[in-house]
Structure formats: structure tokens, C-alpha cells
Design a protein around this motif. Structure first.
Motif, short mmCIF file in Angstrom:
data_model
loop_
_atom_site.label_atom_id
_atom_site.label_comp_id
_atom_site.label_asym_id
_atom_site.label_seq_id
_atom_site.Cartn_x
_atom_site.Cartn_y
_atom_site.Cartn_z
N GLN A 58 0.84 -1.20 0.00
CA GLN A 58 0.00 0.00 0.00
C GLN A 58 0.87 1.24 0.00
O GLN A 58 1.87 1.32 0.72
N SER A 59 0.50 2.23 -0.77
CA SER A 59 1.25 3.48 -0.79
C SER A 59 0.99 4.26 0.49
O SER A 59 0.04 3.96 1.23
N PRO A 60 1.82 5.27 0.80
CA PRO A 60 1.62 6.06 2.01
C PRO A 60 0.21 6.63 2.09
O PRO A 60 -0.32 7.18 1.11
N SER A 61 -0.40 6.50 3.28
CA SER A 61 -1.78 6.94 3.48
C SER A 61 -1.96 7.34 4.94
O SER A 61 -1.00 7.31 5.72
N GLY A 62 -3.18 7.72 5.29
CA GLY A 62 -3.45 8.12 6.66
C GLY A 62 -3.28 6.99 7.65
O GLY A 62 -2.88 7.22 8.80
N SER A 63 -3.56 5.76 7.24
CA SER A 63 -3.42 4.61 8.15
C SER A 63 -1.98 4.08 8.19
O SER A 63 -1.55 3.52 9.20
N ASP A 69 4.99 -2.90 3.23
CA ASP A 69 5.93 -3.66 2.41
C ASP A 69 5.24 -4.84 1.75
O ASP A 69 4.00 -4.93 1.74
N GLU A 70 6.02 -5.77 1.21
CA GLU A 70 5.46 -6.88 0.45
C GLU A 70 4.64 -7.85 1.31
O GLU A 70 3.87 -8.65 0.78
N ASP A 242 15.71 -5.58 0.87
CA ASP A 242 14.44 -6.25 0.57
C ASP A 242 13.60 -5.48 -0.44
O ASP A 242 12.71 -6.06 -1.07
N SER A 243 13.85 -4.18 -0.58
CA SER A 243 13.03 -3.36 -1.49
C SER A 243 13.48 -3.43 -2.94
O SER A 243 12.82 -2.88 -3.82
N GLN A 244 14.60 -4.10 -3.20
CA GLN A 244 15.17 -4.07 -4.55
C GLN A 244 14.22 -4.61 -5.61
O GLN A 244 14.15 -4.10 -6.72
N GLY A 245 13.45 -5.63 -5.26
CA GLY A 245 12.55 -6.21 -6.25
C GLY A 245 11.24 -5.47 -6.41
O GLY A 245 10.41 -5.86 -7.24
N PHE A 246 11.06 -4.39 -5.62
CA PHE A 246 9.78 -3.67 -5.66
C PHE A 246 9.96 -2.17 -5.93
O PHE A 246 9.04 -1.40 -5.69
N THR A 248 10.10 -0.35 -8.63
CA THR A 248 9.23 0.27 -9.63
C THR A 248 7.77 0.34 -9.20
O THR A 248 7.04 1.22 -9.64
N MET A 249 7.35 -0.58 -8.35
CA MET A 249 5.94 -0.61 -7.94
C MET A 249 5.72 -0.10 -6.52
O MET A 249 4.59 0.21 -6.16
N ALA A 250 6.76 -0.02 -5.72
CA ALA A 250 6.61 0.43 -4.32
C ALA A 250 7.87 1.21 -3.92
O ALA A 250 8.70 0.74 -3.15
N TRP A 251 7.99 2.42 -4.47
CA TRP A 251 9.18 3.24 -4.22
C TRP A 251 9.39 3.54 -2.75
O TRP A 251 10.53 3.74 -2.28
#
Length: 294
Positions: A58-63, A69-70, A242-246, A248-251
Motif C-alpha cells: 500500500q502506498s503512504p496513506s493516513g493509516s 511492504d510486500e 528487501d526493497s530491490q525487487g519492488f 518500480t511498484m513500491a518506491w
């Protein structure tokens, strides 16, 4: 009178330090980091290992201010606890380096002779190795983990403090007040405690601030390689790995841990520069002259 002068000098030093806006901002950032390091477990809004797969990536949000993360884990909570772990390792390892390095440097600089030659040759050999390579060698021998990381980083930065302490001690030991104290029958331990250590504290304080910054970087690098803090405890370096594979979709998985490392290291470096301007007499004179010109 002497006490009043010392107190006045201390107050003016703090004023000069905080008049620099960059130093003041960096000090404020470090205060926030210290609060996080002490109370991250209470500040974290979620459990660091609370898996929520339906809400993964999920992208940054109020919650979830920093997103998820994945596995659906809250990145803000993990960054807060990771900062706490990084600061704990950095502080303990640098304290180790200060105690061991300053002891070696002061003894070598004060005693001189063959002891100085032997100790400093050992220090030079350690200093010749690249920082990360020496840390990797220590971890390869002892195995990965938080305790080993502390020991590895502490060993790596010990030669730096040894050289700074020795250089400062060589200048202090020839001062007239040291010779006068020795002529009055004072012992070596008294001279070191009363005259040498207080007068070499300035460069050591500056070096401590700078070493804390590099210790944070070293811990992140080792964790990135899988040799530092081990899962399930979060670490900033491991989160970036751990973020290397994501990317493009989860900066946000890489940006927020990376931003935390960047801000902490930058704050320590800027604060160290400010301390140098105040504690180094030459730098302080230059800074005061510039302020008078303005």
C-alpha cells in the motif's frame, strides 16, 4: 574567578554553536533521533512483524504514513525500530572505540619510546585496511549478528581514535603546566586525568560525532549484505535490500529507510563540523571574526 571564566567560556561556546543555523537544525534532528532511539517501541503504531498480506504494498496513506511492504507490514513502525537498533549499535561500538582507542593513543603519546613505536605500528596496520573490508573479516570469523556487528565496527574505528588521541597528547605533554605538575611530584595517572585528558577532549568529541555517522553507514552496509542485524528484527540496510525487487511498484519501501540513513548521517556530520568550529581555537577565531565582520 577561574570557575567563572570557565563557565563564561562554556556558555559562549554553546551560544556560538547554536548561532549557526545549520548546526542548530542538525542538533534538533539529533534530538528527535535520540527520542526515537529511546522510545521507538512506544512510538511505533503497529507491530514490526504484523503481517497483513491483503494490505501489502500500500502506498503512504493516513493509516500507514510510510506505506506497507510486500508482507503488509507497516514501514513507519519498522523504520522507527530500525533507527533505534542502528543508534544502539552505533553508540555502543563508538564507545568501545573511544575507550580502547583513546587508551592506546594516550599511553603511546605520553610514554613515547619503544611502547609508542609498537602500539602505533599495530594501529597503522589496522588503519591500512579499508573500513568495510576489516569489518567483514571480523564478522566472517565470529559470525553475523548484532553483537558481532558492534565488535566489528568498534575494532574498525579504534585506530582513528588512537591516532587522534596520540597526536593531541604529543602536543599537551610538553606544555609547561604538565612539566610543573611532574616537578611537584604528581604521578602519571594524576597528570593524565587532570591535565592531558581534559585538554585533548575537543578533537575527541568532534571525532566521536563524525564516527557515529560512519558507524550508522557501516551498520547499514553490513545489514544490506546480510551480515548485520538479523531478521526478524528490522534494520535500515536490510529494508533497502528487501526493497530491490519492488522499486518500480513500491518506491516507498526504499525511499523512507534511505532517507532515515541520509538524515541521521548528515545531521551527525553537520553537528560535528559545528563542534569543530567551536572547540578548535583556530576555527573558533575564524568564525568569531566572520561574525564580527557581519
Amino acid at each position: 574567578m577561574t570557575t567563572n571564566n570557565a563557565e563564561h567560556t562554556r556558555i559562549s561556546s554553546w551560544r556560538l554553536l547554536l548561532r549557526n543555523p545549520v548546526t542548530a537544525v542538525s542538533a534538533a534532528v539529533l534530538v528527535v533521533v535520540a527520542v526515537v532511539a529511546v522510545s521507538a517501541s512506544w512510538l511505533a503504531p503497529y507491530g514490526i512483524n504484523d503481517v497483513d498480506v491483503p494490505n501489502a504494498l500500500q502506498s503512504p496513506s493516513g493509516s500507514h504514513w510510510f506505506g506497507t511492504d510486500e508482507l503488509g507490514r507497516d514501514i513507519l513502525s519498522r523504520v522507527l525500530v530500525a533507527v533505534q537498533a542502528s543508534m544502539r549499535i552505533a553508540v555502543v561500538s563508538v564507545v568501545f572505540a573511544v575507550v580502547v582507542g583513546v587508551t592506546i593513543g594516550v599511553v603511546a603519546g605520553y610514554r613515547g619510546g619503544w611502547l609508542d613505536t609498537v602500539l602505533m605500528r599495530v594501529v597503522d596496520v589496522m588503519f591500512a585496511f579499508p573500513v568495510l573490508l576489516l569489518a567483514l573479516a571480523v564478522i566472517a570469523i565470529l559470525g553475523p549478528g548484532a553483537t558481532t556487528t558492534i565488535l566489528a565496527i568498534g575494532i574498525v574505528y579504534t585506530p582513528i581514535f588512537a591516532r587522534v588521541a596520540r597526536a593531541s597528547t604529543l602536543g599537551v605533554r610538553t606544555e609547561p603546566y604538565v612539566s610543573a605538575s611532574r616537578a611537584m611530584g604528581s604521578g602519571d595517572l594524576y597528570i593524565l586525568r587532570r591535565h592531558v585528558l581534559p585538554n585533548i577532549s575537543g578533537p575527541l568529541i568532534v571525532q566521536t560525532s563524525l564516527s557515529l555517522a560512519f558507524a550508522i553507514l557501516s551498520e547499514a552496509a553490513l545489514s544490506f549484505l546480510g551480515l548485520g542485524i538479523q531478521p526478524p528484527e528490522p534494520s535500515l540496510g536490510r529494508m533497502i535490500f528487501d526493497s530491490q525487487g519492488f522499486v518500480t511498484m513500491a518506491w516507498w519501501m526504499a525511499v523512507f529507510p534511505g532517507a532515515a540513513i541520509f538524515l541521521i548521517v548528515l545531521a551527525f556530520n553537520m553537528f560535528g563540523d559545528g563542534l569543530r568550529d567551536v572547540l578548535d581555537p583556530k576555527q573558533r577565531t575564524t568564525v568569531e571574526a566572520r561574525r564580527q565582520e557581519r
